[in-house]
Motif scaffolding. Structure first.
Motif, short mmCIF file in Angstrom:
data_model
loop_
_atom_site.label_atom_id
_atom_site.label_comp_id
_atom_site.label_asym_id
_atom_site.label_seq_id
_atom_site.Cartn_x
_atom_site.Cartn_y
_atom_site.Cartn_z
N LEU A 82 0.80 -1.18 -0.18
CA LEU A 82 -0.14 -0.07 -0.02
C LEU A 82 0.81 1.22 0.13
N LYS A 83 2.02 1.16 0.74
CA LYS A 83 2.90 2.29 0.85
C LYS A 83 4.41 1.58 0.74
N PRO A 84 5.12 1.79 -0.43
CA PRO A 84 6.45 1.21 -0.27
C PRO A 84 7.46 1.88 0.80
N ALA A 85 8.11 0.97 1.32
CA ALA A 85 9.00 1.40 2.40
C ALA A 85 10.00 2.76 2.05
N THR A 86 10.10 3.66 2.89
CA THR A 86 10.65 4.78 2.45
C THR A 86 11.02 5.70 3.74
N LYS A 87 11.85 6.58 3.59
CA LYS A 87 12.20 7.59 4.65
C LYS A 87 11.08 8.52 5.06
N TYR A 92 11.73 5.39 8.96
CA TYR A 92 11.77 4.71 7.91
C TYR A 92 10.43 3.54 7.98
N GLY A 93 9.49 3.28 6.84
CA GLY A 93 8.51 2.28 7.08
C GLY A 93 7.75 2.09 5.72
N GLY A 94 6.99 1.16 5.84
CA GLY A 94 6.16 0.73 4.90
C GLY A 94 4.84 0.25 5.13
N VAL A 95 3.98 -0.07 4.26
CA VAL A 95 2.61 -0.73 4.64
C VAL A 95 2.23 -1.46 3.62
N VAL A 96 1.70 -2.63 4.10
CA VAL A 96 1.16 -3.79 3.21
C VAL A 96 -0.20 -4.32 3.76
N ARG A 97 -0.83 -4.90 2.56
CA ARG A 97 -2.18 -5.60 3.27
C ARG A 97 -1.93 -7.16 2.71
N ALA A 98 -2.22 -7.87 3.79
CA ALA A 98 -2.24 -9.48 3.76
C ALA A 98 -3.24 -9.82 2.70
N PRO A 99 -3.11 -10.92 2.40
CA PRO A 99 -4.13 -11.58 1.57
C PRO A 99 -5.59 -11.79 2.32
N ASP A 100 -5.45 -11.74 3.63
CA ASP A 100 -6.72 -11.84 4.43
C ASP A 100 -7.25 -10.27 4.39
N GLY A 101 -6.63 -9.53 3.96
CA GLY A 101 -7.29 -8.09 4.18
C GLY A 101 -6.68 -7.17 5.20
N THR A 102 -6.11 -7.87 6.20
CA THR A 102 -5.38 -7.11 7.33
C THR A 102 -4.35 -6.13 6.77
N ILE A 103 -4.13 -5.02 7.46
CA ILE A 103 -3.25 -3.83 6.94
C ILE A 103 -2.19 -4.02 7.93
#
Length: 212
Positions: A82-87, A92-103
């Motif tokens: 959802l958000k690539p890891a960046t400064k 520094y951090g990033g955001v992903v959504r799991a296949p089950d929908g959890t962010i």
């Protein structure tokens, strides 16, 4: 409508359980991602859930390389970025959504690596997106939870309880913006909080299951 816990014993967050369509597939993802020791899983009921579910699970780690390692493991196991890891100004951090929908959010306050990448999680945090941070904070304070940090009506963090997860409150719209998603959403949150004492539901509809 929120219900009040019928106990004077202080409430603390002991566990987090995600309700998912396919617990076996979710378990495979969690093992690959490296969070299987932190989250429980169970089959979701028929209650629909659409859009932003009003929460995120956050991992705080030691440095950027470790953030990249967790993000990479999640993507390899089927997560969507959802958000690539960046400064940022915070680290520094990033955001992903799991296949089950959890962010999931993976972040570090460090902007440079001071050591090699690891698979260690320094802190595991459940961030609830709420409509009124002050009111919900007071709701939990009245149940015996101690506030560790508070920034007006935007954010509140509670002292850790008996489990491995820390609880924090964020303005729902602000949390959605931080995660890179729209703040609209309806239906079930698809998460259950395991706590000490009796069962209750908080002002934003998050369900706590008390000790049996």
């Amino acid at each position: 409508m929120a219900t009040t816990a019928s106990t004077t014993a202080p409430v603390s967050l002991a566990s987090v359980t995600l309700e998912v369509a396919d617990p076996e597939a979710a378990a495979v993802f969690h093992r690959a991602f490296g969070v299987d020791a932190y989250v429980g899983l169970r089959a979701a009921e028929d209650a629909p859930a659409d859009g932003f579910r009003g929460f995120t699970l956050a991992l705080t780690v030691s440095g950027p390389a470790t953030v990249d390692g967790f993000v990479g493991a999640a993507v390899d196991a089927g997560a969507t970025v959802l958000k690539p890891a960046t400064k940022s100004m915070w680290g520094y951090g990033g955001v992903v959504r799991a296949p089950d929908g959890t962010i999931w959010k993976i972040a570090t306050s460090a902007k440079k690596d001071t050591g090699p990448a690891t698979r260690e999680i320094d802190e595991f945090v459940l961030l609830l997106g709420v409509e009124d941070v002050k009111a919900t904070k007071q709701f939990y304070v009245e149940r015996g939870m101690a506030v560790a940090k508070s920034f007006g009506g935007k954010y509140a963090e509670f002292a850790p309880g008996t489990g491995s997860v820390k609880l924090a409150l964020y303005k729902r719209r602000g949390l959605a913006k931080d995660l890179g998603v729209a703040d609209d959403g309806t239906g079930a949150h698809r998460i259950v909080l395991g706590g000490t004492g009796a069962s209750f539901t908080d002002p934003d509809g998050f369900v706590w299951e008390g000790e049996k």
